[in-house]
Design a protein around this motif. Structure first.
Motif, mmCIF file in Angstrom:
data_model
loop_
_atom_site.group_PDB
_atom_site.id
_atom_site.type_symbol
_atom_site.label_atom_id
_atom_site.label_comp_id
_atom_site.label_asym_id
_atom_site.label_seq_id
_atom_site.Cartn_x
_atom_site.Cartn_y
_atom_site.Cartn_z
ATOM 1 N N LEU A 148 42.167 36.365 33.959
ATOM 2 C CA LEU A 148 43.079 37.510 34.088
ATOM 3 C C LEU A 148 42.861 38.495 32.941
ATOM 4 O O LEU A 148 42.798 39.713 33.153
ATOM 5 N N ALA A 149 42.754 37.962 31.740
ATOM 6 C CA ALA A 149 42.519 38.839 30.585
ATOM 7 C C ALA A 149 41.195 39.588 30.745
ATOM 8 O O ALA A 149 41.078 40.747 30.334
ATOM 9 N N GLY A 150 40.221 38.938 31.358
ATOM 10 C CA GLY A 150 38.909 39.538 31.518
ATOM 11 C C GLY A 150 38.870 40.722 32.470
ATOM 12 O O GLY A 150 37.869 41.452 32.514
ATOM 13 N N LEU A 151 39.954 40.938 33.228
ATOM 14 C CA LEU A 151 40.004 42.090 34.119
ATOM 15 C C LEU A 151 40.133 43.395 33.343
ATOM 16 O O LEU A 151 39.876 44.476 33.890
ATOM 17 N N GLY A 152 40.579 43.293 32.092
ATOM 18 C CA GLY A 152 40.688 44.483 31.263
ATOM 19 C C GLY A 152 41.834 45.402 31.628
ATOM 20 O O GLY A 152 41.781 46.606 31.340
ATOM 21 N N ASP A 159 31.385 33.170 44.989
ATOM 22 C CA ASP A 159 31.278 33.366 46.436
ATOM 23 C C ASP A 159 32.199 34.458 46.976
ATOM 24 O O ASP A 159 31.916 35.045 48.021
ATOM 25 N N ASN A 160 33.318 34.703 46.287
ATOM 26 C CA ASN A 160 34.302 35.672 46.770
ATOM 27 C C ASN A 160 34.737 36.593 45.631
ATOM 28 O O ASN A 160 35.887 36.561 45.191
ATOM 29 N N PRO A 161 33.838 37.429 45.135
ATOM 30 C CA PRO A 161 34.180 38.285 44.005
ATOM 31 C C PRO A 161 35.228 39.336 44.370
ATOM 32 O O PRO A 161 35.211 39.885 45.477
ATOM 33 N N PHE A 162 36.126 39.582 43.423
ATOM 34 C CA PHE A 162 37.114 40.635 43.620
ATOM 35 C C PHE A 162 36.411 41.979 43.415
ATOM 36 O O PHE A 162 35.744 42.183 42.402
ATOM 37 N N PRO A 163 36.565 42.915 44.344
ATOM 38 C CA PRO A 163 35.845 44.195 44.217
ATOM 39 C C PRO A 163 36.361 45.006 43.024
ATOM 40 O O PRO A 163 37.563 45.283 42.930
ATOM 41 N N THR A 164 35.476 45.383 42.145
ATOM 42 C CA THR A 164 35.900 46.145 40.967
ATOM 43 C C THR A 164 36.532 47.475 41.363
ATOM 44 O O THR A 164 37.380 48.000 40.636
ATOM 45 N N ALA A 165 36.155 48.008 42.507
ATOM 46 C CA ALA A 165 36.741 49.271 42.963
ATOM 47 C C ALA A 165 38.233 49.139 43.252
ATOM 48 O O ALA A 165 38.944 50.152 43.314
ATOM 49 N N GLU A 166 38.717 47.894 43.428
ATOM 50 C CA GLU A 166 40.132 47.676 43.731
ATOM 51 C C GLU A 166 40.986 47.486 42.479
ATOM 52 O O GLU A 166 42.205 47.357 42.569
ATOM 53 N N LEU A 167 40.369 47.456 41.307
ATOM 54 C CA LEU A 167 41.140 47.223 40.082
ATOM 55 C C LEU A 167 42.231 48.271 39.847
ATOM 56 O O LEU A 167 43.333 47.910 39.401
ATOM 57 N N PRO A 168 42.006 49.548 40.139
ATOM 58 C CA PRO A 168 43.106 50.507 39.971
ATOM 59 C C PRO A 168 44.317 50.180 40.839
ATOM 60 O O PRO A 168 45.466 50.386 40.415
ATOM 61 N N ARG A 169 44.096 49.663 42.040
ATOM 62 C CA ARG A 169 45.212 49.262 42.899
ATOM 63 C C ARG A 169 45.934 48.061 42.300
ATOM 64 O O ARG A 169 47.163 47.944 42.389
ATOM 65 N N LEU A 170 45.167 47.166 41.698
ATOM 66 C CA LEU A 170 45.761 46.001 41.056
ATOM 67 C C LEU A 170 46.646 46.438 39.892
ATOM 68 O O LEU A 170 47.734 45.893 39.678
ATOM 69 N N ARG A 171 46.191 47.424 39.162
ATOM 70 C CA ARG A 171 46.995 47.957 38.062
ATOM 71 C C ARG A 171 48.267 48.627 38.596
ATOM 72 O O ARG A 171 49.358 48.444 38.049
ATOM 73 N N ALA A 172 48.131 49.387 39.673
ATOM 74 C CA ALA A 172 49.282 50.091 40.233
ATOM 75 C C ALA A 172 50.336 49.124 40.769
ATOM 76 O O ALA A 172 51.533 49.442 40.784
ATOM 77 N N LEU A 173 49.900 47.950 41.206
ATOM 78 C CA LEU A 173 50.826 46.938 41.734
ATOM 79 C C LEU A 173 51.241 45.942 40.655
ATOM 80 O O LEU A 173 51.629 44.814 40.959
ATOM 81 N N GLN A 174 51.212 46.347 39.423
ATOM 82 C CA GLN A 174 51.488 45.467 38.287
ATOM 83 C C GLN A 174 52.779 44.671 38.451
ATOM 84 O O GLN A 174 52.834 43.489 38.089
ATOM 85 N N ASP A 175 53.809 45.279 39.017
ATOM 86 C CA ASP A 175 55.110 44.607 39.111
ATOM 87 C C ASP A 175 55.193 43.647 40.285
ATOM 88 O O ASP A 175 56.223 42.994 40.473
ATOM 89 N N ARG A 176 54.091 43.519 41.064
ATOM 90 C CA ARG A 176 54.140 42.624 42.223
ATOM 91 C C ARG A 176 52.984 41.627 42.270
ATOM 92 O O ARG A 176 52.644 41.092 43.320
ATOM 93 N N ILE A 177 52.396 41.374 41.105
ATOM 94 C CA ILE A 177 51.377 40.332 40.983
ATOM 95 C C ILE A 177 51.967 39.192 40.166
ATOM 96 O O ILE A 177 52.563 39.415 39.108
#
Length: 292
Positions: free
Chosen positions: A265-269, A227-245
């Motif tokens: 989490l592992a499936g995010l690649g 119902d609430n998929p995480f947008p794949t386009a945001e994955l680079p931002r998730l990677r950039a914020l690695q130290d704050r997740i």
């Protein structure tokens, strides 16, 4: 629900264990009501929400230890005035008898909130919980301004359910908590559930305020992605914020095995370095955990 599966996950990353910043322990009378809420969650969420770990307190603690969770929290929250101080008293006792639990506290917009928050800090509280959806309050309420100031000044993280999932509240979404951050930019806010479903807007806040973090609670799992998929386009931002997740799970109130959250989490690649940071190192650094 195999503990071996969970342990294999973090051992494969050469970690000493997991740190889970979003687990729930609370007085039995309160937890029973929380479980009853989830039992009846079908109408608002549109599907059943079975509690995967509906066990007595000691068994739930034992299970986390068996999973290899080095440190966890006792997320608890009031839904009305004159409740938070009592919950804080219970949480202090739970932390005292459960040394691997990070001493957790909470608050509500009411006269005296700053006093009992200051008392909880003096007694060793290391993390706070604010639930804007259940509490139904505006985080920018003037009654809380001194509370947020105390938490910002002391550098004490506050895990806040401020996103509008699974159902929106009057004061959920990035706007209300964003107003608090505008007034207290040094507040170490941890946005629960990655802020779902307003993922992008809460990533914006994390990029704007260096002390804002996000926890992974229930995000990315098949249950949530429907119902609430995480947008794949945001994955680079998730990677950039690695130290704050930070790893969060919502244990025991999850409708699937604990290991599912880790595999999601592992499936995010995003790679093993990202997983090591998220599943252990970021929270271990935030809370000053000793080397294992």
């Amino acid at each position: 629900m195999s503990a071996a599966e969970v342990r294999s996950f973090w051992q494969s990353l050469d970690l000493p264990g997991l740190v889970d910043v979003h687990t729930h322990f609370m007085p039995k009378s309160v937890l029973d009501k929380v479980w009853a809420y989830f039992d009846a969650a079908g109408p608002p969420t549109g599907r059943p929400w079975p509690i995967a770990y509906r066990e007595e307190e000691g068994e739930r603690v034992r299970r986390l230890r068996e999973f290899g969770v080095r440190a966890f929290t006792a997320m608890l929250y009031p839904h009305k005035p004159a409740m938070a101080a009592w919950l804080n008293s219970w949480a202090a006792g739970f932390a005292a008898r459960t040394p691997d639990c990070l001493h957790t506290a909470t608050f509500f917009p009411e006269p005296g909130a700053a006093d009992y928050v200051a008392r909880a800090l003096d007694e060793g509280a290391r993390v706070f919980k604010a639930h804007l959806q259940v509490g139904g309050y505006d985080p920018a309420d003037p009654l809380l301004d001194e509370v947020w100031g105390l938490l910002a000044e002391s550098g004490t993280p506050v895990v806040t359910h401020c996103g509008s999932g699974p159902v929106p509240g009057k004061h959920t979404g990035p706007g209300p908590i964003g107003a608090v951050l505008g007034r207290h930019p040094e507040l170490p806010l941890v946005v629960a559930h990655m802020g779902l479903p307003e993922y992008g807007e809460f990533l914006d806040l994390a990029e704007r305020y260096p002390r804002v973090r996000l926890d992974t609670t229930m995000a990315f799992t098949a249950f949530t992605e429907r119902d609430n998929p995480f947008p794949t386009a945001e994955l680079p931002r998730l990677r950039a914020l690695q130290d704050r997740i930070l790893l969060g799970t919502d244990f025991p109130n999850i409708p699937y095995p604990y290991a599912d959250a880790l595999h999601a989490l592992a499936g995010l690649g995003l790679g093993p370095e990202w997983l090591r940071a998220v599943c252990h190192d970021n929270a271990a650094g935030l809370f000053g955990l000793p080397d294992a």
